[in-house]
Design an enzyme around this catalytic site. Structure first.
Site, PDB file in Angstrom:
ATOM      1  N   HIS A   1     -54.480  -2.844 -93.196  1.00 42.72           N
ATOM      2  CA  HIS A   1     -54.403  -3.236 -91.781  1.00 42.72           C
ATOM      3  C   HIS A   1     -55.409  -2.444 -90.948  1.00 42.72           C
ATOM      4  CE1 HIS A   1     -50.412  -5.030 -92.892  1.00 42.72           C
ATOM      5  NE2 HIS A   1     -50.937  -5.975 -92.139  1.00 42.72           N
ATOM      6  N   ASN A   2     -56.659  -2.743 -91.149  1.00 40.55           N
ATOM      7  CA  ASN A   2     -57.715  -2.073 -90.396  1.00 40.55           C
ATOM      8  C   ASN A   2     -58.626  -3.126 -89.752  1.00 40.55           C
ATOM      9  OD1 ASN A   2     -59.428  -2.995 -92.491  1.00 40.55           O
ATOM     10  ND2 ASN A   2     -58.866  -1.217 -93.728  1.00 40.55           N
TER      11      ASN A   2
ATOM     12  N   GLN B   1     -48.838  -9.728-106.539  1.00 41.29           N
ATOM     13  CA  GLN B   1     -49.738 -10.825-106.198  1.00 41.29           C
ATOM     14  C   GLN B   1     -49.215 -12.168-106.697  1.00 41.29           C
ATOM     15  OE1 GLN B   1     -52.314 -10.347-103.929  1.00 41.29           O
ATOM     16  NE2 GLN B   1     -50.996  -8.553-103.944  1.00 41.29           N
TER      17      GLN B   1
ATOM     18  N   ILE C   1     -61.387  -4.313 -90.607  1.00 35.07           N
ATOM     19  CA  ILE C   1     -62.024  -5.303 -91.506  1.00 35.07           C
ATOM     20  C   ILE C   1     -61.069  -6.477 -91.740  1.00 35.07           C
ATOM     21  CG2 ILE C   1     -63.365  -5.636 -93.625  1.00 35.07           C
ATOM     22  CD1 ILE C   1     -63.643  -2.611 -93.858  1.00 35.07           C
ATOM     23  N   HIS C   2     -59.779  -6.171 -91.805  1.00 38.70           N
ATOM     24  CA  HIS C   2     -58.797  -7.264 -91.927  1.00 38.70           C
ATOM     25  C   HIS C   2     -58.887  -8.155 -90.681  1.00 38.70           C
ATOM     26  CE1 HIS C   2     -55.103  -9.512 -92.407  1.00 38.70           C
ATOM     27  NE2 HIS C   2     -54.516  -8.911 -91.387  1.00 38.70           N
TER      28      HIS C   2
ATOM     29  N   HIS D   1     -54.563  -9.526 -83.735  1.00 43.90           N
ATOM     30  CA  HIS D   1     -53.209  -9.846 -84.200  1.00 43.90           C
ATOM     31  C   HIS D   1     -52.487  -8.677 -84.891  1.00 43.90           C
ATOM     32  CE1 HIS D   1     -54.892 -10.213 -88.208  1.00 43.90           C
ATOM     33  NE2 HIS D   1     -53.647 -10.212 -88.672  1.00 43.90           N
ATOM     34  N   ASP D   2     -53.236  -7.673 -85.352  1.00 42.72           N
ATOM     35  CA  ASP D   2     -52.591  -6.504 -85.981  1.00 42.72           C
ATOM     36  C   ASP D   2     -53.005  -5.213 -85.278  1.00 42.72           C
ATOM     37  OD1 ASP D   2     -50.920  -7.480 -87.987  1.00 42.72           O
ATOM     38  OD2 ASP D   2     -52.563  -7.729 -89.415  1.00 42.72           O
TER      39      ASP D   2
ATOM     40  N   ASP E   1     -54.212 -15.368 -91.486  1.00 47.17           N
ATOM     41  CA  ASP E   1     -53.659 -14.038 -91.748  1.00 47.17           C
ATOM     42  C   ASP E   1     -53.378 -13.807 -93.232  1.00 47.17           C
ATOM     43  OD1 ASP E   1     -52.759 -11.541 -91.076  1.00 47.17           O
ATOM     44  OD2 ASP E   1     -50.775 -12.194 -90.419  1.00 47.17           O
TER      45      ASP E   1
HETATM   46  N1  LIG Z   1     -52.580 -10.377-101.029  1.00 43.89           N
HETATM   47  C1  LIG Z   1     -51.402 -10.042-100.490  1.00 43.89           C
HETATM   48  N2  LIG Z   1     -50.394  -9.609-101.268  1.00 43.89           N
HETATM   49  C2  LIG Z   1     -49.197  -9.270-100.777  1.00 43.89           C
HETATM   50  N3  LIG Z   1     -48.894  -9.322 -99.469  1.00 43.89           N
HETATM   51  C3  LIG Z   1     -49.858  -9.742 -98.633  1.00 43.89           C
HETATM   52  C4  LIG Z   1     -51.151 -10.111 -99.091  1.00 43.89           C
HETATM   53  N4  LIG Z   1     -51.887 -10.473 -98.021  1.00 43.89           N
HETATM   54  C5  LIG Z   1     -51.096 -10.338 -96.949  1.00 43.89           C
HETATM   55  N5  LIG Z   1     -49.881  -9.891 -97.309  1.00 43.89           N
HETATM   56  C6  LIG Z   1     -48.713  -9.617 -96.462  1.00 43.89           C
HETATM   57  O1  LIG Z   1     -48.589 -10.707 -95.554  1.00 43.89           O
HETATM   58  C7  LIG Z   1     -48.533 -10.161 -94.267  1.00 43.89           C
HETATM   59  C8  LIG Z   1     -49.074 -11.056 -93.198  1.00 43.89           C
HETATM   60  O2  LIG Z   1     -49.013 -10.343 -91.972  1.00 43.89           O
HETATM   61  P1  LIG Z   1     -49.682  -8.894 -91.861  1.00 43.89           P
HETATM   62  O3  LIG Z   1     -51.162  -9.012 -91.914  1.00 43.89           O
HETATM   63  O4  LIG Z   1     -49.085  -8.151 -90.754  1.00 43.89           O
HETATM   64  O5  LIG Z   1     -49.206  -8.156 -93.207  1.00 43.89           O
HETATM   65  C9  LIG Z   1     -49.395  -8.904 -94.360  1.00 43.89           C
HETATM   66  C10 LIG Z   1     -48.922  -8.343 -95.656  1.00 43.89           C
HETATM   67  O6  LIG Z   1     -47.675  -7.688 -95.499  1.00 43.89           O
HETATM   68 ZN   LIG Z   2     -52.635  -9.467 -90.448  1.00 47.80          ZN
END
Ligand SMILES: Nc1ncnc2c1ncn2[C@@H]1O[C@@H]2COP(=O)(O)O[C@H]2[C@H]1O
Ligand SMILES: [Zn+2]
Length: 631
Positions: free
Chosen positions: A137-138, A337, A140-141, A177-178, A286
């Protein structure tokens, strides 16, 4: 000349009126001025040399760095986009570079007569609001999600109906959004009595915080003033879009989306329907990392799992039940995953594909299937390895072990250092239910059950533990995210090597001011709850604010509520999700406080310098009692 220098050491009238911190700052500036002459000579010489070199070798005039960025940006509309590449090309500034580019590209600057300086300021504030120490959650995301959103906005079904205001909201919501995500999830914030959980009444805690932080950036950059006529609608839309990203609401959105598609009554001429599609688009963006090409997707998978596992490590250190998905000792990346792709991503993207039905949606589905197959193959491989490990053991030992938990690493390693990845299988009965993500639970019958309960689930290993509360986590904890002053006091009495976790807010006062001023606005009722969403909880007022909140008044008001507890000590603390080691001997004087997630390191210097003026401006507010509250 000497006389001049001596004279300049005399405090000026202005200096005499300065506070301690400001005097130190001015002193620093004076220091630079004295050495400035020397530096100026250096600069001049260097500039002359560079100019001469450029003149003699005109090929050097080509700005390579700029060229790389252009190269990546030219492909920004393509799905196989790599946000990490853009981040490297931009020297870690992918977020503002992408967003300013997109604002230009969509003509939003011209359409709304936006000041480019304010736009840059806004996106820089947003970038700074992300914790660079979070593995996932940085910023780049945020870049990745914004680029995905941009791709979706290009889809004809969507593009031809959107207004410029809707495009702007969609991009702002995507990139914010984050914002200020602490790298831990909502149940963790609740379990550790984080004040955000109380503020938002344990409901969409992070998402409420993200959108309010976004509005804070709009205000602080003065961009909000430039769109004042649109502002109420803008805020309403942004908040509603961000709130939709709460993954625990996935089923609610999916059911509604399916119904729309089944009934065929989505009308993109209708503003509400368009907004709903934008909510779905942001949700898809997202969690779109599983739909990227394998090399990119895999990188995201590893990063998100690293963040989960970090949380698990914190939970273990805090003696909290370890969230199954976050337990590096009992679940592997491929398993996380495979479950996430199958039970969360695929159901949403199948519907998204049904809606779009274009080459983009086909391409995303193709990548998703391929990537999913790869992770599933890895799970099979892991299982084979586990079985072969098991058969190597003596029969009687296996028999003895059957009803118990099986560990692929010695139990003594259970409390291994974060970063070490030990995988082991769970109890047979636990295998029946693969618990994925801190939020979602997937069952074998392929249903998703949303864990809406804010309380942490108990784990068998911890069932005998005392009840979870901030009180009994102390003083034997090594990490804490505790806001009550009593707990803080107890922490300070604990053995010297304390590490504490900061989830929110940042120490740096100007950032704090931004978030506080957002809260203040909300308290004035200027921001209405979004689209009647039940999750958009009006925060319980922390403070009562005057109409126009300036940072000073925020700090003063705050001070009346929070009593000083441990002066000076927390000044070394920086913002972030990673635990920050802190010992009394390491504590720095107040003026050394810096914002961030980890102790200062040389690589962050350029970022620090960008923030300098803001930090300095607010230096006088670094009162220990206030700082302490922020931890
Ligand atoms: N590849 C992934 N594997 C597992 N969880 C994920 C993955 N990508 C996103 N998430 C989860 O999905 C959530 C979507 O909202 P957030 O980005 O807040 O946080 C994210 C993670 O908790
Ligand atoms: Zn997110």
């Amino acid at each position: 000349m000497e006389d001049e220098e001596e004279a300049s050491e005399e405090p000026t009238r202005e200096e005499r009126r300065l506070s301690c911190g400001e005097a130190a700052l001015v002193g620093g500036l004076e220091e630079r001025r004295r050495t400035g002459r020397f530096l100026t000579v250096h600069k001049r010489r260097r500039r002359r040399l560079v100019t001469r070199a450029l003149h003699e070798h005109s090929a050097l005039l080509d700005d390579l760095h700029h060229g790389n960025v252009q190269c990546v940006l030219e492909r920004v509309w393509q799905w196989p986009f790599n946000a990490f590449t853009l981040d490297t090309a931009t020297g870690g500034r992918s977020l503002p570079v992408l967003c300013v580019h997109l604002f230009h590209w969509y003509g939003l600057m011209d359409h709304f007569s936006l000041d480019v300086v304010r736009i840059w300021k806004f996106f820089t504030l947003v970038e700074e609001g992300y914790h660079s120490t979070n593995p996932y959650h940085n910023a780049i995301h945020a870049t990745d999600v914004t680029q995905a959103m941009h791709c979706f906005l290009q889809e004809q079904k969507i593009r031809e109906h959107l207004t410029p205001a809707e495009v702007m909201c969609a991009l702002i919501a995507a990139v914010t959004h984050d914002l200020d995500h602490p790298g831990v999830n909502q149940p963790f914030l609740i379990a550790t009595s984080n004040h955000l959980a109380a503020l938002y009444q344990n409901t969409s805690v992070l998402e409420n915080h993200h959108w309010r932080s976004a509005i804070g950036c709009l205000l602080e950059s003065h961009l909000a003033e430039q769109v004042s006529a649109l502002r109420p609608d803008l805020e309403k839309q942004i908040s509603s879009l961000i709130l939709a990203t709460d993954i625990t609401r996935q089923q609610e959105f999916l059911t509604r989306f399916k119904k729309y598609l089944d009934d065929g009554n989505l009308n993109m001429e209708d503003k509400e329907d368009r907004h709903f599609i934008l909510q779905i688009a942001l949700k898809c963006a997202d969690i779109s990392n599983p739909c990227r090409p394998w090399e990119v997707s895999k990188k995201w998978s590893q990063k998100v799992c690293e963040e989960f596992f970090r949380q698990g490590d914190y939970e273990r250190q805090l003696n909290l039940p370890v969230t199954p998905i976050c337990d590096r000792q009992s679940i592997s990346v491929p398993k996380i995953q495979a479950g996430f792709f199958k039970f969360v991503v695929a159901p949403l993207f199948e519907e998204w594909h049904r809606f779009l039905d274009t080459s983009l949606s086909k391409s995303m589905m193709k990548y998703l299937r391929e990537n999913q197959a790869r992770w599933e193959a890895e799970v099979v491989e892991e299982t084979k390895t586990d079985i072969s490990e098991e058969t190597e053991e003596l029969p009687e030992v296996i028999e003895e072990k059957l009803p118990k938990r099986r560990h692929s690493v010695p139990l003594s390693q259970r409390f291994g250092a974060p970063g070490t990845s030990h995988r082991r299988e769970s109890l047979p009965e636990q295998r029946r239910r693969l618990t994925l993500g801190p939020i979602l639970q997937f069952q074998e019958d392929e249903e998703i059950s949303i864990l809406s309960s804010p309380s942490l689930r108990s784990s068998d290993s911890n069932s005998d533990e005392k009840p979870v509360s901030a009180e009994n986590l102390l003083p034997d904890v090594s990490i804490a995210s505790i806001t009550s002053s009593g707990n803080v006091q107890r922490l300070m009495l604990a053995p010297p090597r304390l590490t504490r976790q900061q989830t929110f807010p940042p120490v740096q006062p100007y950032v704090r001011a931004r978030y506080m001023s957002t809260t203040a606005e909300i308290l004035q009722g200027s921001i209405s709850s979004s689209s009647g969403s039940s999750t958009d909880i009006e925060p319980k007022p922390l403070i009562r604010e005057k109409e126009n909140v300036d940072p000073d008044s925020v700090f003063k008001t705050q001070k009346t509520i929070i009593k000083p507890q441990f002066p000076q000590l927390v000044c070394k603390q920086r913002r972030g999700s990673a635990p920050v080691s802190l010992t009394p001997s390491e504590a720095l004087p107040a003026r050394s406080a810096r914002r961030g997630s980890v102790p200062a390191d040389p690589t962050s210097i350029h970022r620090q310098s960008r923030r300098c003026s803001l930090t300095c401006r607010n230096l006088r507010h670094l009162q220990p009692d206030w700082i302490e509250y922020t931890v």
